[in-house]
Design an enzyme around this catalytic site. Sequence first.
Site, mmCIF file in Angstrom:
data_model
loop_
_atom_site.group_PDB
_atom_site.id
_atom_site.type_symbol
_atom_site.label_atom_id
_atom_site.label_comp_id
_atom_site.label_asym_id
_atom_site.label_seq_id
_atom_site.Cartn_x
_atom_site.Cartn_y
_atom_site.Cartn_z
ATOM 1 N N HIS A 62 -5.567 11.911 2.061
ATOM 2 C CA HIS A 62 -6.613 13.351 2.576
ATOM 3 C C HIS A 62 -6.680 14.493 1.624
ATOM 4 O O HIS A 62 -5.706 14.871 1.060
ATOM 5 C CB HIS A 62 -5.268 13.678 3.877
ATOM 6 C CG HIS A 62 -5.793 14.714 4.633
ATOM 7 N ND1 HIS A 62 -5.557 16.257 4.791
ATOM 8 C CD2 HIS A 62 -6.704 14.856 5.238
ATOM 9 C CE1 HIS A 62 -5.519 16.984 4.791
ATOM 10 N NE2 HIS A 62 -7.090 16.238 5.982
ATOM 11 N N ARG A 63 -7.432 14.264 1.513
ATOM 12 C CA ARG A 63 -8.288 15.875 0.054
ATOM 13 C C ARG A 63 -7.716 14.575 -0.624
ATOM 14 O O ARG A 63 -7.532 15.858 -1.999
ATOM 15 C CB ARG A 63 -7.953 16.796 0.695
ATOM 16 C CG ARG A 63 -8.379 17.141 2.352
ATOM 17 C CD ARG A 63 -7.911 18.316 2.350
ATOM 18 N NE ARG A 63 -8.236 19.476 4.012
ATOM 19 C CZ ARG A 63 -7.591 20.191 4.315
ATOM 20 N NH1 ARG A 63 -6.855 20.842 3.811
ATOM 21 N NH2 ARG A 63 -7.586 19.545 5.731
ATOM 22 N N GLU A 80 -10.235 10.286 1.594
ATOM 23 C CA GLU A 80 -10.598 11.506 2.736
ATOM 24 C C GLU A 80 -11.065 12.832 2.041
ATOM 25 O O GLU A 80 -10.570 13.362 1.300
ATOM 26 C CB GLU A 80 -10.066 11.571 4.243
ATOM 27 C CG GLU A 80 -10.655 12.489 5.255
ATOM 28 C CD GLU A 80 -10.339 13.726 5.160
ATOM 29 O OE1 GLU A 80 -10.964 14.606 5.792
ATOM 30 O OE2 GLU A 80 -9.831 14.366 3.744
ATOM 31 N N ASP A 105 -13.762 16.785 2.004
ATOM 32 C CA ASP A 105 -14.905 17.727 2.497
ATOM 33 C C ASP A 105 -16.085 18.364 1.677
ATOM 34 O O ASP A 105 -15.771 18.968 0.342
ATOM 35 C CB ASP A 105 -14.143 18.643 3.269
ATOM 36 C CG ASP A 105 -12.979 18.768 4.246
ATOM 37 O OD1 ASP A 105 -12.610 17.519 5.261
ATOM 38 O OD2 ASP A 105 -11.096 18.885 3.114
ATOM 39 N N HIS A 113 -13.169 21.909 1.408
ATOM 40 C CA HIS A 113 -12.554 21.978 2.905
ATOM 41 C C HIS A 113 -13.256 23.249 3.301
ATOM 42 O O HIS A 113 -14.100 23.617 4.703
ATOM 43 C CB HIS A 113 -10.916 21.904 3.016
ATOM 44 C CG HIS A 113 -10.720 21.916 4.822
ATOM 45 N ND1 HIS A 113 -10.149 22.645 4.875
ATOM 46 C CD2 HIS A 113 -10.090 20.789 5.507
ATOM 47 C CE1 HIS A 113 -10.203 22.652 6.367
ATOM 48 N NE2 HIS A 113 -10.195 21.756 6.981
ATOM 49 N N GLU A 122 -16.065 13.977 5.067
ATOM 50 C CA GLU A 122 -16.264 14.757 6.122
ATOM 51 C C GLU A 122 -17.678 15.705 6.084
ATOM 52 O O GLU A 122 -17.174 16.918 5.434
ATOM 53 C CB GLU A 122 -14.955 15.865 6.668
ATOM 54 C CG GLU A 122 -14.845 16.064 7.564
ATOM 55 C CD GLU A 122 -13.340 16.973 7.876
ATOM 56 O OE1 GLU A 122 -13.965 18.114 9.078
ATOM 57 O OE2 GLU A 122 -12.688 16.688 7.857
ATOM 58 N N LYS A 160 -18.872 19.353 6.777
ATOM 59 C CA LYS A 160 -18.040 20.939 7.244
ATOM 60 C C LYS A 160 -19.213 21.546 8.205
ATOM 61 O O LYS A 160 -19.450 22.358 6.979
ATOM 62 C CB LYS A 160 -17.189 21.669 6.670
ATOM 63 C CG LYS A 160 -16.085 20.742 5.688
ATOM 64 C CD LYS A 160 -15.141 20.264 6.709
ATOM 65 C CE LYS A 160 -14.318 21.307 7.671
ATOM 66 N NZ LYS A 160 -12.812 20.971 7.790
ATOM 67 N N ASP A 166 -1.272 12.895 3.570
ATOM 68 C CA ASP A 166 -1.502 13.800 2.586
ATOM 69 C C ASP A 166 -0.837 12.896 0.959
ATOM 70 O O ASP A 166 -0.559 13.255 -0.116
ATOM 71 C CB ASP A 166 -0.894 15.313 2.834
ATOM 72 C CG ASP A 166 -1.401 16.163 3.437
ATOM 73 O OD1 ASP A 166 -3.226 15.965 3.642
ATOM 74 O OD2 ASP A 166 -0.763 16.966 4.284
#
Length: 242
Positions: A7-8, A34, A36, A49, A106, A108, A226
């Site tokens: 995640h990120r 993942e 953003d 993000h 993703e 945003k 994470d």
Amino acid sequence: MTQIFAHRGYSAAYAENTMSAFIAAEKAGADGLELDVQLTKDDEVVVIHDEKVDRTTSGNGFVKNLTFKEIRKFNANKKSVKKEPIPSLIEVLEWMQTNQLICNIELKNGLFPYEGMEEKVIQLVRKYELCDRIIISSFNHYSIVLSYRTAPEIATAPLYNERIYMPWVYAQSIRAKGIHPKLASLSDEIIKGAIENGVAVRPYTVNKDADMHRLYKINCTSIITDDPVKALKIKKQYEKRP
């Protein structure tokens, strides 16, 4: 076996959405990332993000009001003396050509419906020939539909944080190959139902040991976490079983 998406990037140990976090996730053995994306004032797709740069960088202001050149001057690694810029999506996709990672991009665009964002992202994914390794997700489901219509060869997945009844039916209606629900809204029945109906389930954000155990036990498609190192450590316990 359940895939692990960082995640990120490996954000438990590195500055989120930076090349360091992505490279560390790959080294840790994650299956995917993942990240953003937002659009700068001059229409560059950048990996960050928040709509504002304030929380994660040394700068301030909205991404949409800053040019790419301006945004690159900020340090996206606030906690360290080592300066690191906000990556462009181009930078990430170029690097992805050196590995086999899957990447969940993703969009945003829930707060600001960045005009043309979908087409720009798709254009880059096609340019780097990564269509089969990308999943486009968003809380803006109009954007998901537009992405599918523009590029049916790229997988899409709606993000949502409430309980949807038979979410696989909804996913199929918008031609999405997967769903990315908030972990708290997810029951085992929903996960099993979706997978049985050919829809991948990738909950976010899975950081607790107990949640990882629960999802590995029922063979959830993927987890978005994470901490890919911890996720892999726990996953190994399940791989040894007959």
